[in-house]
Design a protein around this motif. Structure first.
Motif, PDB file in Angstrom:
ATOM      1  N   GLY A 126      37.985 -91.507 123.945  1.00 14.31           N
ATOM      2  CA  GLY A 126      39.278 -91.842 124.519  1.00 14.31           C
ATOM      3  C   GLY A 126      39.549 -91.053 125.777  1.00 14.31           C
ATOM      4  N   ALA A 127      40.675 -91.326 126.401  1.00  9.73           N
ATOM      5  CA  ALA A 127      41.032 -90.693 127.669  1.00  9.73           C
ATOM      6  C   ALA A 127      42.152 -89.688 127.477  1.00  9.73           C
ATOM      7  CB  ALA A 127      41.464 -91.752 128.683  1.00  9.73           C
ATOM      8  N   ASP A 128      42.174 -88.686 128.349  1.00 11.70           N
ATOM      9  CA  ASP A 128      43.284 -87.740 128.351  1.00 11.70           C
ATOM     10  C   ASP A 128      44.344 -88.227 129.331  1.00 11.70           C
ATOM     11  OD1 ASP A 128      42.371 -87.139 130.905  1.00 11.70           O
ATOM     12  OD2 ASP A 128      41.686 -85.120 130.410  1.00 11.70           O
ATOM     13  N   GLY A 129      45.349 -87.400 129.586  1.00 11.86           N
ATOM     14  CA  GLY A 129      46.445 -87.804 130.450  1.00 11.86           C
ATOM     15  C   GLY A 129      46.087 -87.909 131.912  1.00 11.86           C
ATOM     16  N   TYR A 130      44.833 -87.580 132.255  1.00 10.43           N
ATOM     17  CA  TYR A 130      44.400 -87.621 133.641  1.00 10.43           C
ATOM     18  C   TYR A 130      43.379 -88.725 133.871  1.00 10.43           C
ATOM     19  CZ  TYR A 130      46.691 -83.094 133.795  1.00 10.43           C
ATOM     20  OH  TYR A 130      47.622 -82.098 133.716  1.00 10.43           O
ATOM     21  N   GLY A 131      43.192 -89.585 132.875  1.00 11.92           N
ATOM     22  CA  GLY A 131      42.242 -90.666 133.005  1.00 11.92           C
ATOM     23  C   GLY A 131      40.798 -90.250 132.813  1.00 11.92           C
ATOM     24  N   ARG A 132      40.576 -89.028 132.353  1.00  9.98           N
ATOM     25  CA  ARG A 132      39.222 -88.555 132.095  1.00  9.98           C
ATOM     26  C   ARG A 132      38.794 -88.938 130.686  1.00  9.98           C
ATOM     27  NH1 ARG A 132      40.450 -82.397 133.767  1.00  9.98           N
ATOM     28  NH2 ARG A 132      42.155 -82.885 132.342  1.00  9.98           N
ATOM     29  N   THR A 133      37.527 -89.239 130.521  1.00 12.76           N
ATOM     30  CA  THR A 133      36.989 -89.566 129.209  1.00 12.76           C
ATOM     31  C   THR A 133      36.665 -88.283 128.457  1.00 12.76           C
ATOM     32  OG1 THR A 133      36.032 -91.631 129.995  1.00 12.76           O
ATOM     33  CG2 THR A 133      35.118 -90.716 127.963  1.00 12.76           C
ATOM     34  N   ILE A 134      37.143 -88.176 127.229  1.00 13.70           N
ATOM     35  CA  ILE A 134      36.815 -87.039 126.375  1.00 13.70           C
ATOM     36  C   ILE A 134      35.533 -87.379 125.621  1.00 13.70           C
ATOM     37  CG2 ILE A 134      37.592 -85.554 124.488  1.00 13.70           C
ATOM     38  CD1 ILE A 134      39.274 -85.335 127.019  1.00 13.70           C
ATOM     39  N   GLY A 135      34.550 -86.494 125.650  1.00 17.06           N
ATOM     40  CA  GLY A 135      33.305 -86.823 124.986  1.00 17.06           C
ATOM     41  C   GLY A 135      32.459 -85.627 124.605  1.00 17.06           C
ATOM     42  N   VAL A 136      31.578 -85.840 123.654  1.00 21.90           N
ATOM     43  CA  VAL A 136      30.529 -84.881 123.307  1.00 21.90           C
ATOM     44  C   VAL A 136      29.263 -85.339 124.003  1.00 21.90           C
ATOM     45  CG1 VAL A 136      29.083 -83.936 121.469  1.00 21.90           C
ATOM     46  CG2 VAL A 136      31.535 -84.265 121.083  1.00 21.90           C
ATOM     47  N   CYS A 137      28.649 -84.461 124.778  1.00 22.52           N
ATOM     48  CA  CYS A 137      27.429 -84.798 125.502  1.00 22.52           C
ATOM     49  C   CYS A 137      26.246 -84.059 124.878  1.00 22.52           C
ATOM     50  CB  CYS A 137      27.556 -84.427 126.977  1.00 22.52           C
ATOM     51  SG  CYS A 137      28.829 -85.373 127.868  1.00 22.52           S
ATOM     52  N   THR A 138      25.139 -84.758 124.768  1.00 24.39           N
ATOM     53  CA  THR A 138      23.957 -84.188 124.136  1.00 24.39           C
ATOM     54  C   THR A 138      22.717 -84.432 124.979  1.00 24.39           C
ATOM     55  OG1 THR A 138      23.585 -86.225 122.868  1.00 24.39           O
ATOM     56  CG2 THR A 138      24.874 -84.501 121.803  1.00 24.39           C
ATOM     57  N   ILE A 139      21.721 -83.577 124.773  1.00 24.46           N
ATOM     58  CA  ILE A 139      20.386 -83.765 125.321  1.00 24.46           C
ATOM     59  C   ILE A 139      19.460 -83.799 124.119  1.00 24.46           C
ATOM     60  CG2 ILE A 139      18.561 -82.834 126.787  1.00 24.46           C
ATOM     61  CD1 ILE A 139      20.740 -81.341 128.327  1.00 24.46           C
ATOM     62  N   GLY A 140      18.946 -84.969 123.786  1.00 24.92           N
ATOM     63  CA  GLY A 140      18.203 -85.103 122.541  1.00 24.92           C
ATOM     64  C   GLY A 140      19.146 -84.839 121.378  1.00 24.92           C
ATOM     65  N   SER A 141      18.796 -83.866 120.565  1.00 21.37           N
ATOM     66  CA  SER A 141      19.649 -83.515 119.428  1.00 21.37           C
ATOM     67  C   SER A 141      20.559 -82.330 119.723  1.00 21.37           C
ATOM     68  CB  SER A 141      18.775 -83.185 118.205  1.00 21.37           C
ATOM     69  OG  SER A 141      17.924 -82.078 118.480  1.00 21.37           O
ATOM     70  N   GLU A 142      20.476 -81.788 120.942  1.00 24.78           N
ATOM     71  CA  GLU A 142      21.263 -80.593 121.281  1.00 24.78           C
ATOM     72  C   GLU A 142      22.639 -80.978 121.827  1.00 24.78           C
ATOM     73  OE1 GLU A 142      20.342 -76.324 123.111  1.00 24.78           O
ATOM     74  OE2 GLU A 142      20.003 -77.924 124.556  1.00 24.78           O
ATOM     75  N   ASP A 143      23.667 -80.438 121.215  1.00 27.14           N
ATOM     76  CA  ASP A 143      25.051 -80.648 121.619  1.00 27.14           C
ATOM     77  C   ASP A 143      25.363 -79.689 122.771  1.00 27.14           C
ATOM     78  OD1 ASP A 143      27.872 -80.453 121.830  1.00 27.14           O
ATOM     79  OD2 ASP A 143      28.166 -80.905 119.715  1.00 27.14           O
ATOM     80  N   ILE A 144      25.582 -80.234 123.973  1.00 29.01           N
ATOM     81  CA  ILE A 144      25.851 -79.399 125.140  1.00 29.01           C
ATOM     82  C   ILE A 144      27.148 -78.619 124.969  1.00 29.01           C
ATOM     83  CG2 ILE A 144      26.389 -79.438 127.613  1.00 29.01           C
ATOM     84  CD1 ILE A 144      24.540 -81.867 127.860  1.00 29.01           C
ATOM     85  N   ASN A 145      28.164 -79.275 124.415  1.00 31.49           N
ATOM     86  CA  ASN A 145      29.450 -78.610 124.194  1.00 31.49           C
ATOM     87  C   ASN A 145      29.242 -77.366 123.336  1.00 31.49           C
ATOM     88  OD1 ASN A 145      29.627 -81.446 124.728  1.00 31.49           O
ATOM     89  ND2 ASN A 145      31.767 -81.470 124.118  1.00 31.49           N
TER      90      ASN A 145
END
Length: 227
Positions: free
Chosen positions: A95-114
């Motif tokens: 979903g989006a925040d109040g600034y129109g940015r997409t909230i997300g979890v980003c990964t590389i393979g199985s590694e969670d960047i967050n």
């Protein structure tokens, strides 16, 4: 008061990215990726705010046990640039925040960047919005990694302090500076490293904004952090 993370651009990185919308069909594409700050990516013009974490601001410094400071905001940006520089990145859409940015979890393979940024001590678990990374933060805190080497102000308190001071010194309590330069219409929030150096000339069409959302809606962008 609007104290969400600003939209800021750093070095451009060209990699292959997959954007996955939760509950919908995923879409794969080659995309230009920019690291905006320590917890935000720009993927082919779409801003992804990393879910559940809050990294130090670009100009923020943190303390070491000996009392000296280190550029934790800059190091968080560099760490994120390294993490996304060579491999395919997958980001989900929460979903989006109040600034129109997409909230997300980003990964590389199985590694969670967050999670990786929190585990390195280069981002806080943003417990106000999610407890997903609280245990990882507790481990980094226990091991005195990164921002946990010594007592350090959180990024949300850092932004609040900068905002509170600036709003007392600016017209109508609206402290965001809308500056016009060769790069176009650029806004500077009070926590920007360039904030105090930026002067506003109303005669040139420059202006003040009361929130980042207002600045973005008017067509202004945040400064690009570059190397």
């Amino acid at each position: 008061m609007h104290l969400q993370k600003p939209l800021r651009l750093s070095a451009a990185l060209l990699i292959s990215v997959t954007l996955v919308q939760v509950g919908t069909v995923s879409v794969s594409q080659a995309a230009s990726v920019r690291v905006i700050d320590g917890d935000t990516l720009d993927i082919d013009g779409k801003t992804i705010r990393l879910h559940g974490i809050d990294a130090p601001e670009a100009g923020q410094t943190c303390r070491r046990p000996n009392g000296k400071t280190w550029p934790c905001g800059k190091q968080a940006i560099e760490a994120l640039e390294t993490l996304v520089s060579d491999d395919n990145v997958t980001c989900d859409d929460r979903g989006a925040d109040g600034y129109g940015r997409t909230i997300g979890v980003c990964t590389i393979g199985s590694e969670d960047i967050n999670a990786k940024l929190v585990s390195m001590g280069l981002a806080w678990a943003f417990r106000k919005y999610s407890m997903d990374y609280a245990e990882i933060e507790d481990t980094a805190h226990r091991d005195a990694l990164g921002v946990w080497q010594a007592e350090t102000i959180t990024p949300w308190d850092f932004r609040a302090e900068k905002w509170a001071f600036a709003e007392q010194e600016t017209p109508h309590g609206c402290p965001i500076k809308g500056n016009i330069s060769e790069g176009g219409q650029i806004y500077h929030a009070p926590w920007s490293p360039w904030y105090t150096k930026t002067k506003i000339s109303v005669e040139k069409g420059e202006r003040w904004f009361c929130s980042e959302a207002e600045a973005v809606a008017a067509g202004w962008r945040a400064p690009r952090w570059g190397r």
